[in-house]
Design a protein around this motif. Structure first.
Motif, PDB file in Angstrom:
ATOM      1  N   TYR A  67       8.625 -28.679 -20.193  1.00 14.84           N
ATOM      2  CA  TYR A  67       9.253 -29.959 -20.254  1.00 14.84           C
ATOM      3  C   TYR A  67      10.452 -29.967 -21.012  1.00 14.84           C
ATOM      4  O   TYR A  67      11.482 -30.463 -20.926  1.00 14.84           O
ATOM      5  N   ILE A 113      12.336 -35.469 -11.785  1.00 13.36           N
ATOM      6  CA  ILE A 113      11.050 -35.926 -11.201  1.00 13.36           C
ATOM      7  C   ILE A 113       9.864 -35.342 -11.406  1.00 13.36           C
ATOM      8  O   ILE A 113       8.781 -36.143 -11.558  1.00 13.36           O
ATOM      9  N   PRO A 114       9.576 -33.946 -11.692  1.00  9.53           N
ATOM     10  CA  PRO A 114       8.351 -33.302 -12.410  1.00  9.53           C
ATOM     11  C   PRO A 114       8.017 -34.167 -13.698  1.00  9.53           C
ATOM     12  O   PRO A 114       6.631 -34.377 -14.053  1.00  9.53           O
ATOM     13  N   LEU A 116       8.820 -37.172 -14.638  1.00  9.33           N
ATOM     14  CA  LEU A 116       8.453 -38.520 -14.424  1.00  9.33           C
ATOM     15  C   LEU A 116       6.911 -38.429 -13.707  1.00  9.33           C
ATOM     16  O   LEU A 116       6.052 -39.598 -14.004  1.00  9.33           O
ATOM     17  N   THR A 117       6.839 -37.602 -12.707  1.00  9.90           N
ATOM     18  CA  THR A 117       5.481 -37.560 -12.102  1.00  9.90           C
ATOM     19  C   THR A 117       4.275 -37.176 -13.239  1.00  9.90           C
ATOM     20  O   THR A 117       3.058 -37.966 -12.844  1.00  9.90           O
ATOM     21  N   VAL A 118       4.458 -36.470 -14.228  1.00 16.87           N
ATOM     22  CA  VAL A 118       3.611 -36.368 -15.112  1.00 16.87           C
ATOM     23  C   VAL A 118       3.339 -37.647 -16.025  1.00 16.87           C
ATOM     24  O   VAL A 118       2.372 -38.059 -16.278  1.00 16.87           O
ATOM     25  N   ILE A 120       3.971 -40.604 -15.267  1.00 25.73           N
ATOM     26  CA  ILE A 120       3.439 -41.734 -14.412  1.00 25.73           C
ATOM     27  C   ILE A 120       1.663 -41.325 -14.396  1.00 25.73           C
ATOM     28  O   ILE A 120       0.833 -42.284 -14.493  1.00 25.73           O
ATOM     29  N   GLU A 121       1.388 -40.020 -13.842  1.00 25.92           N
ATOM     30  CA  GLU A 121       0.103 -39.819 -14.080  1.00 25.92           C
ATOM     31  C   GLU A 121      -0.760 -39.971 -15.341  1.00 25.92           C
ATOM     32  O   GLU A 121      -1.975 -40.223 -15.369  1.00 25.92           O
ATOM     33  N   THR A 122      -0.091 -39.768 -16.521  1.00 28.22           N
ATOM     34  CA  THR A 122      -0.499 -39.992 -17.745  1.00 28.22           C
ATOM     35  C   THR A 122      -0.823 -41.335 -17.997  1.00 28.22           C
ATOM     36  O   THR A 122      -2.034 -41.968 -18.242  1.00 28.22           O
TER      37      THR A 122
END
Length: 129
Positions: A67, A113-114, A116-118, A120-122
């Motif tokens: 990250y 994007i990766p 942001l994905t992590v 949002i999942e968190t």
């Protein structure tokens, strides 16, 4: 004080470019590009120190280094796109400069994007069901 060296060098180059521009506009533009690159090369050591410090902080904070590397790449894209767009604007090509800026923004979004994905999942995991 590195900033005084940068400002002094830049002011001398600016005055030279203004003088040369009347006779040889192409040489004035090349001088400006050279000065921009020289300033960047002058700052490479500082940039390396900043990157090293950020990586050290990330390791101490137990942040996934992937990250941190992605964020550093995003920052690099932003600076490179801005540098190229400014040089292109100096050459009188504002339309191309706008396309460089747009390309930089799209690449930044794609790289983010990766992360942001992590994120949002968190957040979703933190919300009680």
């Amino acid at each position: 004080m590195e900033i005084l060296q940068i400002v002094g060098f830049s002011l001398v180059a600016t005055f030279l470019a203004l003088i040369v521009k009347e006779q040889k506009p192409n040489f004035a533009f090349l001088l400006i590009v050279f000065v921009g690159c020289a300033i960047f090369l002058f700052l490479v050591e500082q940039i390396y120190a900043i990157i090293h410090m950020i990586e050290k902080i990330a390791v101490n904070a137990k942040v996934n280094i992937v990250y941190v590397e992605t964020i550093l790449k995003i920052i690099g894209i932003a600076y490179i796109a801005e540098f190229a767009a400014q040089i292109t604007k100096d050459a009188g090509q504002g339309a191309i400069a706008a396309k460089i800026e747009m390309g930089g923004k799209i690449l930044i979004l794609a790289m983010a994007i990766p992360i942001l994905t992590v994120l949002i999942e968190t957040i979703i995991r933190m919300i009680p069901s």
